[in-house]
Design an enzyme around this catalytic site. Sequence first.
Site, PDB file in Angstrom:
ATOM      1  N   ARG A   1     -18.525   6.693  -5.702  1.00 49.11           N
ATOM      2  CA  ARG A   1     -18.613   6.635  -7.167  1.00 49.11           C
ATOM      3  C   ARG A   1     -19.320   5.348  -7.590  1.00 49.11           C
ATOM      4  O   ARG A   1     -18.907   4.243  -7.202  1.00 49.11           O
ATOM      5  CB  ARG A   1     -17.208   6.688  -7.760  1.00 49.11           C
ATOM      6  CG  ARG A   1     -17.098   6.372  -9.235  1.00 49.11           C
ATOM      7  CD  ARG A   1     -17.760   7.409 -10.097  1.00 49.11           C
ATOM      8  NE  ARG A   1     -17.391   7.231 -11.497  1.00 49.11           N
ATOM      9  CZ  ARG A   1     -18.017   7.811 -12.504  1.00 49.11           C
ATOM     10  NH1 ARG A   1     -19.041   8.617 -12.267  1.00 49.11           N
ATOM     11  NH2 ARG A   1     -17.606   7.620 -13.749  1.00 49.11           N
TER      12      ARG A   1
ATOM     13  N   GLN B   1     -13.910  -6.175  -7.062  1.00 49.95           N
ATOM     14  CA  GLN B   1     -12.678  -6.715  -6.478  1.00 49.95           C
ATOM     15  C   GLN B   1     -11.431  -6.042  -7.032  1.00 49.95           C
ATOM     16  O   GLN B   1     -10.466  -5.797  -6.298  1.00 49.95           O
ATOM     17  CB  GLN B   1     -12.612  -8.226  -6.724  1.00 49.95           C
ATOM     18  CG  GLN B   1     -11.486  -8.911  -5.968  1.00 49.95           C
ATOM     19  CD  GLN B   1     -11.482 -10.411  -6.196  1.00 49.95           C
ATOM     20  OE1 GLN B   1     -11.074 -10.873  -7.258  1.00 49.95           O
ATOM     21  NE2 GLN B   1     -11.949 -11.170  -5.221  1.00 49.95           N
TER      22      GLN B   1
ATOM     23  N   GLU C   1      17.786  13.434   7.055  1.00 53.20           N
ATOM     24  CA  GLU C   1      16.935  13.701   5.898  1.00 53.20           C
ATOM     25  C   GLU C   1      16.268  12.435   5.378  1.00 53.20           C
ATOM     26  O   GLU C   1      15.071  12.430   5.080  1.00 53.20           O
ATOM     27  CB  GLU C   1      17.773  14.357   4.791  1.00 53.20           C
ATOM     28  CG  GLU C   1      16.961  14.813   3.602  1.00 53.20           C
ATOM     29  CD  GLU C   1      17.797  15.604   2.610  1.00 53.20           C
ATOM     30  OE1 GLU C   1      17.727  15.293   1.406  1.00 53.20           O
ATOM     31  OE2 GLU C   1      18.510  16.533   3.032  1.00 53.20           O
TER      32      GLU C   1
END
Length: 389
Positions: free
Chosen positions: A270, A281, A244
């Site tokens: 955008r 940056q 798991e």
Amino acid sequence: MNFAFDDDTEDMREAVERFARRDLADPPPDGALDPAEFRRRWQLAGKQGVVGSVVPERYGGSGLDAVTAAAVMEALGYGCPDTGFAFSVAAHLFAAVMPIAEFGTEEQKRRWLPALCSGERIAAHGITEPDAGSDTLALRTRAVRDGDSYVLDGAKAFTTNAPVADVFVVQAATAPGGGFFGLTAFVVEADTPGLSVGPPYDKVGLRGSPTADVRLDGCVVPANAVLGAEGAGASVFAGSMKWERTCLFAAYLGAMRRVLESTVAYAGQREQFGVPIGGFQAVSHRVVDMTLAVESARLLLYRAAWGLARGSEDEVAPALAKLAVSEAAVRVGLDAVQLRGALGVLSGEAETLLRDALPSRIFSGTNEIQKNNIARALGLGGSRRGTRR
């Protein structure tokens, strides 16, 4: 040292991605549980070979090793926007089915595994209790021998797949206070008298994974329902946790990769102040940090899978993988929301990843417990009572 998948694994990964995008693209609204719809999707995953991938072929599985199984889970997490469903598949396979495959008798394997691998049946693993989370040896659920049967009494909490499960792997104390050898695992059918399941939880994340409490009130099971042997429950549990903590978390790698790709695309489209925000940056560096987190976690996870595939008994690598992936998932989710601004807090894949990531720091053993286990393996600190998750 080879960081590339072989051709068969690559083909399998691509096939699972296509399947998930085609057949699992629409998660249930608001995470509402529709048992019939959940089972329909589950059976599709069964036909694809996902829900029994690591089980030997003679019992209906695909016989994959841990590396290929992790690649399959990563592909499922990438193609399926419902990370909760992917989580349910992984919990079924690694926490419940693999214990039967590794510790079951030949009769148990032939009885249970084919239907669990085909998608006909769903499994759940009951170990966590209201008063026993990290300290698994403090279980209050009792199993008392009565002739050719055992009588189980107790309660389980946070049981993944419980509302839809046909089969439960249940941990109970057969020798209370007996330490590591005091627990025993049982395979219990969901319709066994005395076993009842509570209503599904309303969770902050992983909403597509049905989870509930389980009660055992005078639940009688035959002696041949014991998995492994009486007193071997802790060993059964430890074996499932190696699977798991490694392969389950590969689903998060896929989800992070999907959200990272869409975040890069968003930053390139955008515009603010007349230029794409990816040119700033502060934005580009945050995306680089997201990439670093994902790729670093991915290397640790596949290193753990590589060891598991070769029979390694190393407990540090799976713990490191669990830590790295879960912490990366939370960070990538936060960054994806931040970079989208106000859109990030609206319903969408960024906020969904963040909500789905939060539980990953808790289940399969909290991250604090993982650090304790790693520190102990490094020789730091003394021994402690109990088996910790």
